[in-house]
Design a protein around this motif. Structure first.
Motif, PDB file in Angstrom:
ATOM      1  N   GLN A 152      50.791  20.673  57.452  1.00 48.44           N
ATOM      2  CA  GLN A 152      50.944  19.222  57.571  1.00 48.44           C
ATOM      3  C   GLN A 152      52.291  18.844  58.197  1.00 48.44           C
ATOM      4  O   GLN A 152      52.365  17.903  58.970  1.00 48.44           O
ATOM      5  N   ARG A 153      53.346  19.591  57.883  1.00 48.38           N
ATOM      6  CA  ARG A 153      54.659  19.312  58.487  1.00 48.38           C
ATOM      7  C   ARG A 153      54.652  19.602  59.983  1.00 48.38           C
ATOM      8  O   ARG A 153      55.367  18.976  60.750  1.00 48.38           O
TER       9      ARG A 153
ATOM     10  N   ASP B 252      57.819  26.100  60.452  1.00 45.05           N
ATOM     11  CA  ASP B 252      58.307  24.821  59.947  1.00 45.05           C
ATOM     12  C   ASP B 252      59.191  24.161  61.007  1.00 45.05           C
ATOM     13  O   ASP B 252      60.186  24.740  61.437  1.00 45.05           O
TER      14      ASP B 252
ATOM     15  N   GLU C  64      51.081  22.554  53.107  1.00 44.04           N
ATOM     16  CA  GLU C  64      52.253  21.703  53.331  1.00 44.04           C
ATOM     17  C   GLU C  64      52.917  22.038  54.668  1.00 44.04           C
ATOM     18  O   GLU C  64      53.306  21.141  55.422  1.00 44.04           O
TER      19      GLU C  64
ATOM     20  N   GLN D 289      43.108  22.896  52.098  1.00 48.07           N
ATOM     21  CA  GLN D 289      43.087  23.900  51.030  1.00 48.07           C
ATOM     22  C   GLN D 289      41.798  24.712  51.092  1.00 48.07           C
ATOM     23  O   GLN D 289      41.821  25.948  51.001  1.00 48.07           O
TER      24      GLN D 289
ATOM     25  N   ARG E 172      61.342  29.718  50.259  1.00 47.83           N
ATOM     26  CA  ARG E 172      60.505  28.664  50.861  1.00 47.83           C
ATOM     27  C   ARG E 172      59.746  29.248  52.056  1.00 47.83           C
ATOM     28  O   ARG E 172      60.329  29.937  52.897  1.00 47.83           O
TER      29      ARG E 172
ATOM     30  N   ASP F  62      48.733  26.213  48.795  1.00 53.36           N
ATOM     31  CA  ASP F  62      49.320  24.866  48.803  1.00 53.36           C
ATOM     32  C   ASP F  62      50.548  24.802  49.710  1.00 53.36           C
ATOM     33  O   ASP F  62      50.754  23.822  50.427  1.00 53.36           O
ATOM     34  N   ARG F  63      51.368  25.854  49.705  1.00 50.77           N
ATOM     35  CA  ARG F  63      52.564  25.857  50.557  1.00 50.77           C
ATOM     36  C   ARG F  63      52.191  26.020  52.035  1.00 50.77           C
ATOM     37  O   ARG F  63      52.852  25.459  52.902  1.00 50.77           O
TER      38      ARG F  63
ATOM     39  N   LYS G 102      44.679  17.146  52.778  1.00 54.58           N
ATOM     40  CA  LYS G 102      45.122  18.259  51.932  1.00 54.58           C
ATOM     41  C   LYS G 102      43.950  19.045  51.341  1.00 54.58           C
ATOM     42  O   LYS G 102      43.938  20.275  51.384  1.00 54.58           O
TER      43      LYS G 102
END
Length: 115
Positions: free
Chosen positions: A22-23, A98, A19, A40, A68, A15-16, A36
């Motif tokens: 997506q970022r 990120d 994310e 996954q 994180r 999940d991280r 999502k």
């Protein structure tokens, strides 16, 4: 400058990773590839359900001091034959950092652990 902790990616990180993906907003992604649930499934199959799994060569994540995930480097083991010898090669998949992380060296922190 400490970059954080590079460690093996685990199924619980999916999940991280999604994310983070997506970022990063991949410009060539289709709508489905930004979804999502699609992501996954994609990362679960690619990283943890492929037929070449080898726990000696896991995908990698980079965590900041707060735990994180700020970077990801996929690594897929592949068994091969080289001059009549069985070897295991590592194939890199997506390298994601990120975009909100301030250090330009976050990606570089993952590379030495890959090799």
């Amino acid at each position: 400058m400490a970059m954080g902790n590079v460690r093996a990616c685990r199924p619980g990180d999916i999940d991280r990773i999604v994310e983070l993906h997506q970022r990063a907003q991949w410009p060539d992604s289709t709508r489905a590839q930004r979804d999502k649930v699609y992501l996954q499934r994609f990362y679960t199959k690619l990283l943890f359900e492929n037929p070449w799994l080898d726990e000696r060569l896991p995908p990698l994540v980079l965590e900041d001091s707060g735990g994180r995930i700020i970077g990801f480097l996929g690594r897929i083991p592949r068994r091969m034959t080289f001059e009549d010898h069985q070897i295991v090669a590592a194939v890199a998949t997506r390298l994601i950092v990120d975009p909100e992380h301030r250090s330009p060296f976050a990606a570089i922190a993952l590379i030495p652990s890959f090799i």
